[in-house]
Enzyme design. Sequence first.
Site, short mmCIF file in Angstrom:
data_model
loop_
_atom_site.label_atom_id
_atom_site.label_comp_id
_atom_site.label_asym_id
_atom_site.label_seq_id
_atom_site.Cartn_x
_atom_site.Cartn_y
_atom_site.Cartn_z
N TRP A 101 -10.38 -5.36 -2.40
CA TRP A 101 -10.30 -4.78 -0.97
C TRP A 101 -11.91 -4.71 -0.36
O TRP A 101 -11.50 -4.57 0.87
CB TRP A 101 -9.83 -3.38 -1.85
CG TRP A 101 -8.33 -3.62 -2.37
CD1 TRP A 101 -8.15 -2.66 -2.90
CD2 TRP A 101 -7.67 -4.54 -1.96
NE1 TRP A 101 -6.61 -3.65 -3.41
CE2 TRP A 101 -6.58 -4.17 -2.32
CE3 TRP A 101 -7.30 -5.22 -0.85
CZ2 TRP A 101 -4.79 -4.99 -2.59
CZ3 TRP A 101 -5.93 -5.64 0.15
CH2 TRP A 101 -5.32 -6.17 -0.96
N ASP A 169 -12.42 4.07 0.94
CA ASP A 169 -10.99 3.55 1.22
C ASP A 169 -9.87 4.54 -0.34
O ASP A 169 -10.34 3.18 -1.23
CB ASP A 169 -11.05 2.09 0.63
CG ASP A 169 -8.91 0.99 0.96
OD1 ASP A 169 -7.96 2.10 0.46
OD2 ASP A 169 -9.30 0.09 0.79
N LYS A 193 1.13 3.47 -1.46
CA LYS A 193 0.88 3.25 -3.06
C LYS A 193 1.25 4.95 -3.83
O LYS A 193 1.87 5.05 -4.34
CB LYS A 193 -0.21 3.57 -2.95
CG LYS A 193 -1.17 2.12 -2.64
CD LYS A 193 -1.01 0.50 -3.38
CE LYS A 193 -1.58 -0.85 -2.51
NZ LYS A 193 -2.58 -0.88 -1.52
C1 LIG Z 1 -3.31 -1.99 -1.14
C2 LIG Z 1 -4.33 -1.75 -1.22
C3 LIG Z 1 -5.19 -1.90 0.28
C4 LIG Z 1 -4.44 -2.69 1.13
O1 LIG Z 1 -2.83 -2.54 2.50
P1 LIG Z 1 -2.49 -3.12 2.69
O2 LIG Z 1 -1.75 -1.68 3.44
O3 LIG Z 1 -1.61 -3.65 2.66
O4 LIG Z 1 -2.94 -3.66 4.46
C5 LIG Z 1 -6.60 -1.55 0.61
N1 LIG Z 1 -6.79 -1.04 -0.07
C6 LIG Z 1 -6.79 -0.60 -1.32
C7 LIG Z 1 -7.62 0.12 -2.22
C8 LIG Z 1 -5.60 -1.05 -1.61
O5 LIG Z 1 -4.83 -0.53 -3.21
#
Ligand SMILES: *Cc1c(COP(=O)(O)O)cnc(C)c1O
Length: 358
Positions: A101, A169, A193
């Site tokens: 990511w 993030d 998540k």
């Molecule tokens: C799943 C995830 C993403 C991407 O998320 P999307 O909503 O599919 O764009 C980005 N960063 C982390 C840490 C993730 O777990």
Amino acid sequence: MSRVINFSAGPSSIPLEVLQTAQAEFLDYKGCGCSIIEISHRTPIFEEVLFSARDKVKSLYGFGDEYDVLFLQGGATLQFAQVPMNLYNGGVAQYVNTGVWTTKAIKDAKILGINYEVVASSEETKFDRIPKDIKFSDDADYLYICSNNTIYGTQYKEYPKCKCPLVVDSSSDLFAREIDISNIGLFYGGIQKNGGPAGVTLVVVRKDLLDRVGANVPSILRYKTQAEADSMSNTPNTFGIYMLNLTLDWVIKQGGLASINEKNEKKAHLLYSYIDGSNGFYKGHAQDDSRSLMNVSFNILSKELEMKFVKEASEAGMIGLKGHRHLGGIRASLYNAITYENVETLVDFMKEFARKNG
Ligand SMILES: *Cc1c(COP(=O)(O)O)cnc(C)c1O
């Protein structure tokens, strides 16, 4: 009704109570005679849902009036571009690379042509750890990190204490623990998540940073546009925000972030200590001091056994255990909706599997 135990990395398990409330309210939301997904976002009924979710996010984390809470679209992935478009200020943007990511975020910084620097990385050891002693500059435009690395199963125990705005993030550990917000410039995550269904990105941004936005950034990509419009500059994901609000009610009922974290520590400890004591039959990917409480990535002696494990687990009512294609192996995601008993069921299955195949 028969529901499996869902160890998926995202979209992922949602607390049953939340699903049941949504089901009960679906056709007639609080007596308004229609579904929450059938009404205008410009009605007091929906505004109350959005404002309520916003206030809960602030009070759970302790974000004060110096922050705006936004509910955006485009996934966490859009933030890889939106962050530099809005927060780069002509100096240097610093990144810590801890996996897939952050690699993607760095790639977008490069595409946008900003001056950026990767100040630490764990790529050499296949992203099995969070780098120690990160050397950052306190007067960078921002320092960017990923709180929890969903694929490799690593997590910051503490965020870097930089004096520049910290950008985090937190997609895969949203609402899972308390955080030190003292240097947070921007905190974000896709809610699929740990906060509800896919399609909403929570962004908490410090108000004084909103004016940094570049002159040629289109309106909808400016945080300022959505901050001024309470996230309703265009039609937001009304259903996603509604589900997030219900999930936040559930988080509060669990006792808030500290109490949730305590539960998550117990769950993760149960699984890691079994893996460590399995005489090498199961082998964790992350180094001990970088282990994630959310995503436990591990390998079994052979690829064939890993495939067999996933198949037999699924037959036993446990899904979502196949590792991400970047790492392979097995991954068990222990998000908030997964109970201690669920992890016990998984560990019992793992013991039996090791006994039969070891
Ligand atoms: C799943 C995830 C993403 C991407 O998320 P999307 O909503 O599919 O764009 C980005 N960063 C982390 C840490 C993730 O777990």
